[in-house]
Design a protein around this motif. Structure first.
Motif, PDB file in Angstrom:
ATOM      1  N   SER A 198       0.839  -1.202   0.000  1.00 16.94           N
ATOM      2  CA  SER A 198       0.000   0.000   0.000  1.00 16.94           C
ATOM      3  C   SER A 198       0.869   1.246   0.000  1.00 16.94           C
ATOM      4  O   SER A 198       0.594   2.219  -0.713  1.00 16.94           O
ATOM      5  CB  SER A 198      -0.911   0.020   1.228  1.00 16.94           C
ATOM      6  N   GLN A 235      -7.725   0.712   0.170  1.00 18.50           N
ATOM      7  CA  GLN A 235      -7.879  -0.605   0.772  1.00 18.50           C
ATOM      8  C   GLN A 235      -9.178  -0.688   1.561  1.00 18.50           C
ATOM      9  O   GLN A 235      -9.869  -1.691   1.526  1.00 18.50           O
ATOM     10  CB  GLN A 235      -6.689  -0.880   1.694  1.00 18.50           C
ATOM     11  N   ASP A 245      -6.059  -0.777  -4.451  1.00 24.10           N
ATOM     12  CA  ASP A 245      -5.484  -1.447  -3.287  1.00 24.10           C
ATOM     13  C   ASP A 245      -6.480  -2.477  -2.760  1.00 24.10           C
ATOM     14  O   ASP A 245      -7.453  -2.122  -2.106  1.00 24.10           O
ATOM     15  CB  ASP A 245      -5.155  -0.406  -2.215  1.00 24.10           C
ATOM     16  N   GLU A 246      -6.251  -3.721  -3.050  1.00 25.07           N
ATOM     17  CA  GLU A 246      -7.140  -4.812  -2.658  1.00 25.07           C
ATOM     18  C   GLU A 246      -8.610  -4.477  -2.923  1.00 25.07           C
ATOM     19  O   GLU A 246      -9.428  -4.471  -2.003  1.00 25.07           O
ATOM     20  CB  GLU A 246      -6.935  -5.156  -1.179  1.00 25.07           C
TER      21      GLU A 246
HETATM   22 MG   LIG Z   1      -2.213  -2.546   2.282  1.00 26.18          MG
END
Ligand SMILES: [Mg+2]
Ligand SMILES: Nc1ncnc2c1ncn2[C@@H]1O[C@H](COP(=O)(O)OP(=O)(O)OP(=O)(O)O)[C@@H](O)[C@H]1O
Lengths: 362, 259
Positions: free
Chosen positions: B44, B92, B174-175
Motif C-alpha cells: 500500500s 484498501q 489497493d485490494e
Molecule cells: Mg495494504
C-alpha cells in the motif's frame, strides 16, 4: 469445543439439558422490583405521616431500604452477578436523580416566580419613567439580542477560521502557540473581559464610554475560545480517509475542506456555536461595565448605554424601587425570559445536529 | 494517453521509519501490474507513492525517482493535485463520502472540483460507472440514499465507480476485491480487463488466483525481517513468476509455504 463434539458423540438428550441449564438462570419477574419500590414508598409514607419523621429523612430511608431489599432478593434468586448489576443500576439512578434535582428545582423557581410577571405589557414596554408597578423588558430584550448577535457575528468567523487552521493546517510552533492562547482565553474571568473591552474603547472614545458594541466585543473574547474548541473537536472527528478520498480525486486541499470536511462536521460545529451563544447570553459582569444600565430603549449599539437582560435582572433586584415587590417580580420575569431563550437555543442546537448530521439510514 | 511508470531506487519513509527500500520497477502502459506479498511489506505504501498520496501523511516522504511518461513525478514543479487527477486510486478500506448520496458519490470527482455537469450527462456518468462496477442493479432505485447506507462490499464497488468516473489514465487499486463475493469479484476483474485497453492499472491483491487471472506483470514484495523495510524481491511476466520464479521466497510465498 467443536472438536470435542466431533470426537465423542454424546447422546443428544443428555447434552441438551446440560447446555440449556447453563444458558438459563433464574430471573426475577419484571414486577418484583416495582413491587419492592412500592413497598418502600409505603414504608416511607408511613414513617413520615404516622411516625412523624421528617420528609427528607423518610425519603432517604425508603430509598436506601429499596436498595437493600432489591439487592437481597436479587442475590437470593438470581445470584451474585445479577445482584451487583441491580446495585449498580440503583447507584446510577441515584446519581441521576441527584444531578437532576438542582436543575428541576431551579426551573420550578424561575417558572413559578417569573410566570406571573409575563404579559404583553411586560414584553412590550421599557422601564422609562416607571417607579412602581408596570414597566417591562422591551429595552433589555432588544439589547441582549443585539449585543449577542454582534458578538456571534464577530466570534463565529474568527473562531471557525482558527479551528480550521489548527486542525487542517497547523503543525509546529504557530499552532502550539495558538492552542496555548486559546486555552488561556478560555480561562479568562468574564469581568476581566469586560474591563478589557472598556479599556480598549476608552482609547478611542475617552473615559466613561458606554456602548452596546463594547459589550459585544467583551462577549466575543469569551465566545471565541468556545467556538475554536468545538470546531477543533468536531474537525478532528472527521476521518482522514475522507480527506484522502477527496485528494485522490484530484481535489485541492481548500476545496476538500469546504466541500468534504466542513459538511461532514457541520452539525457538531453549529451545535457547538449555538451552545457557545447560550453560554455568553447570560453574562452580566462585562455588560454591566461596558454596556451600562439604562431604562430606555436603544437600538444603536454604537451610541450610548444599552440595557441587557442579565443587567436588567441585576438592577431590578438591587434597586427594586418602591414598593419593592414589583421590581423583584420583574427580575424573575426577565430571568424566565432569559432561561427560555437559553433553553430554546439548546433545543435548536439539538434539532440542528439531528437534521444536519450525515445520515446512515434511509 | 495511458501512461507508463518508471520507478528507480525508491525509498519510502514514515518519519524516520523506512517502510519500503530500494524499489526499481518499470510499470508498462495499458497493462495490469499486480503487487503481491505478505501483510505489512509495504504494498500500500508503495502504491500510494505512485500518485503522491503518500506525502499526505505528516512526516512521510520518499527518496528516489518515479518517472511518469518520462516526467519526474516528484519534481518540485509538479502539482500533486494535477497528478491525482490523472492517477486515480481505490483505497484498501472503502471510504464513501457520508454527506453525499450514492449518485453524488459517483460524480464526486467532478462535483468537488466544481465542474459543471448537465443533468443528463451526470445521470449518464452515474449509470455507466455504477454498471461497470457491478453495482447498478443493486442501487438504481435508491441513488439518492446516503452512500454510507450500503454494505461494505457495496461501498467498495461505489468507491471503484467513483474512481473510474473521472477517467484517470492510471488506476491504482489497493485490494479492491477483498470485501467482495465471487460474483462481484468477477465483475471487477472483467472491468479491469476492459480498462486495461486504455489505462494503466496497478492492483494490490492477496489473492494469488486473482493476480494470475488479471495481471500481465507481477511484482513480489517481502519483508527482510521484523522492523526492517519491505523490499521488491522480484518482478516479471505473471506466468513466469507463478511457474518459475527466480527467488526462493517468491516460490515459497506463491505455493503457500509461508506468509
Ligand atoms: Mg495494504
Ligand atoms: N501512516 C503510517 N505511519 C507509520 N507507519 C506506517 C503507516 N502506514 C503504514 N506504516 C508501516 O509501513 C509498513 C508497510 O505498510 P503497508 O500498509 O504499506 O503494508 P501492506 O503491504 O499494504 O500490508 P497489507 O497487505 O496488510 O495491506 C508497515 O510496517 C506499517 O506498519
Amino acid at each position: 469445543m467443536s472438536s470435542t463434539l466431533a470426537t465423542q458423540p454424546p447422546p443428544g438428550e443428555q447434552a441438551t439439558p446440560k447446555f440449556t441449564a447453563r444458558l438459563h438462570s433464574p430471573q426475577l419477574p419484571r414486577w418484583v422490583p416495582w413491587a419492592l419500590l412500592a413497598g418502600s414508598v409505603a414504608v416511607g409514607l408511613a414513617l413520615h405521616f404516622m411516625v412523624g419523621w421528617g420528609r427528607a429523612l423518610a425519603i432517604v430511608v425508603a430509598w436506601l431500604g429499596y436498595m437493600g431489599l432489591l439487592v437481597t432478593v436479587s442475590g437470593r434468586v438470581e445470584g451474585r452477578r445479577k445482584a451487583k448489576d441491580r446495585l449498580a443500576t440503583w447507584l446510577v439512578t441515584t446519581a441521576f436523580v441527584l444531578a437532576l434535582l438542582p436543575l428541576g428545582s431551579l426551573l420550578w423557581q424561575v417558572v413559578s416566580n417569573g410566570l406571573p410577571a409575563i404579559n404583553a405589557g411586560f414584553l412590550n414596554s421599557s422601564m422609562r419613567n416607571v417607579v412602581g408597578e408596570g414597566g417591562g423588558i422591551f429595552h433589555a430584550l432588544w439589547g441582549t439580542l443585539i449585543v449577542t448577535a454582534l458578538a456571534a457575528l464577530m466570534s463565529i468567523p474568527i473562531g471557525l477560521a482558527t479551528g480550521i487552521y489548527l486542525v487542517e493546517y497547523g503543525n509546529g510552533r504557530m499552532a502550539r502557540w495558538i492552542t496555548f492562547l486559546v486555552d488561556v482565553m478560555t480561562g479568562i474571568p468574564s469581568i476581566v473581559a469586560g474591563l478589557f473591552a472598556y479599556a480598549l474603547f476608552v482609547i478611542f472614545f475617552g473615559e466613561g464610554v458606554r456602548m452596546g458594541f463594547g459589550g459585544a466585543v467583551a462577549l466575543s473574547v469569551l465566545m471565541i475560545p468556545l467556538v475554536v474548541r468545538s470546531t477543533e473537536e468536531m474537525l478532528k472527528l472527521v476521518p482522514n480517509e475522507l480527506r484522502e478520498a477527496s485528494y485522490a480525486l484530484g481535489v485541492p486541499k481548500w476545496r476538500t475542506i469546504i466541500k468534504v470536511v466542513l459538511p461532514t462536521a457541520i452539525a457538531g460545529i453549529i451545535t457547538g456555536i449555538t451552545i457557545a451563544i447560550a453560554r455568553v447570553i447570560g453574562e452580566t459582569a462585562p455588560l454591566l461595565i461596558i454596556c451600562g444600565s439604562t431604562d430606555s430603549v436603544n437600538f444603536n449599539p454604537f451610541d450610548g448605554r444599552m440595557m441587557t437582560l442579565p443587567v436588567f435582572i441585576y438592577s431590578q433586584y438591587k434597586n427594586p424601587g418602591v414598593p419593592p415587590e414589583f421590581g423583584i417580580e420583574r427580575a424573575w420575569g426577565a430571568a424566565l425570559v432569559l432561561t427560555v431563550i437559553v433553553m430554546t437555543l439548546n433545543l435548536v442546537a439539538r434539532l440542528i445536529s439531528y437534521y444536519f448530521s450525515p445520515k446512515t439510514k434511509a | 494517453m495511458a501512461k507508463s511508470i518508471d520507478v528507480s531506487d525508491l525509498n519510502i519513509f514514515y518519519g524516520d521509519f523506512c517502510a519500503v527500500e530500494d524499489v526499481t520497477i518499470p510499470i508498462a502502459a495499458r497493462s495490469v501490474t499486480a503487487f503481491i506479498g505478505p501483510s505489512g511489506c509495504g504494498k500500500s505504501t508503495f502504491l500510494r507513492s505512485l500518485n503522491r498520496m503518500h506525502e499526505v501523511i505528516p512526516g512521510a516522504r520518499v527518496e528516489g525517482k518515479i518517472l511518469i511518461d518520462g516526467a519526474d513525478l516528484y519534481d518540485p514543479e509538479v502539482d500533486p493535485v494535477e497528478v491525482r487527477r490523472q492517477i486515480g486510486m481505490v483505497f484498501q478500506r472503502p471510504n464513501p463520502f457520508p454527506t453525499m448520496s450514492i449518485a453524488e458519490n459517483v460524480i464526486a470527482g467532478m462535483r468537488l472540483n466544481s465542474r459543471k455537469l448537465k443533468k443528463a450527462e451526470a445521470a449518464e456518468i452515474v449509470e455507466g460507472s455504477l454498471r461497470r462496477a457491478n453495482l447498478w442493479t443493486e442501487v438504481k432505485d435508491r441513488l439518492d440514499k446516503p452512500g454510507s447506507s450500503l454494505s461494505g462490499g457495496q461501498q467498495q464497488r461505489l468507491c471503484i465507480a467513483r474512481a473510474i468516473a473521472v477517467q484517470p489514465q492510471v488506476l491504482l487499486m489497493d485490494e479492491p476485491c477483498s470485501a467482495l463475493d465471487p460474483i462481484s469479484t468477477t465483475a471487477i476483474e472483467d472491468l479491469i480487463h476492459e480498462l486495461k485497453e486504455d489505462y494503466t492499472i496497478v492492483i494490490v491483491t492477496h489473492n494469488m488466483q486473482q493476480a494470475a487471472r488479471v495481471s500481465a506483470t507481477t511484482a513480489f514484495f517481502n519483508l527482510a525481517g521484523v522492523g526492517r523495510p519491505g523490499q521488491l524481491i522480484e518482478y516479471g511476466p505473471t506466468t513466469k513468476i507463478f511457474t518459475t520464479p527466480e527467488n526462493e521466497s517468491t516460490e515459497a510465498y506463491i505455493s503457500g509455504r509461508f506468509g
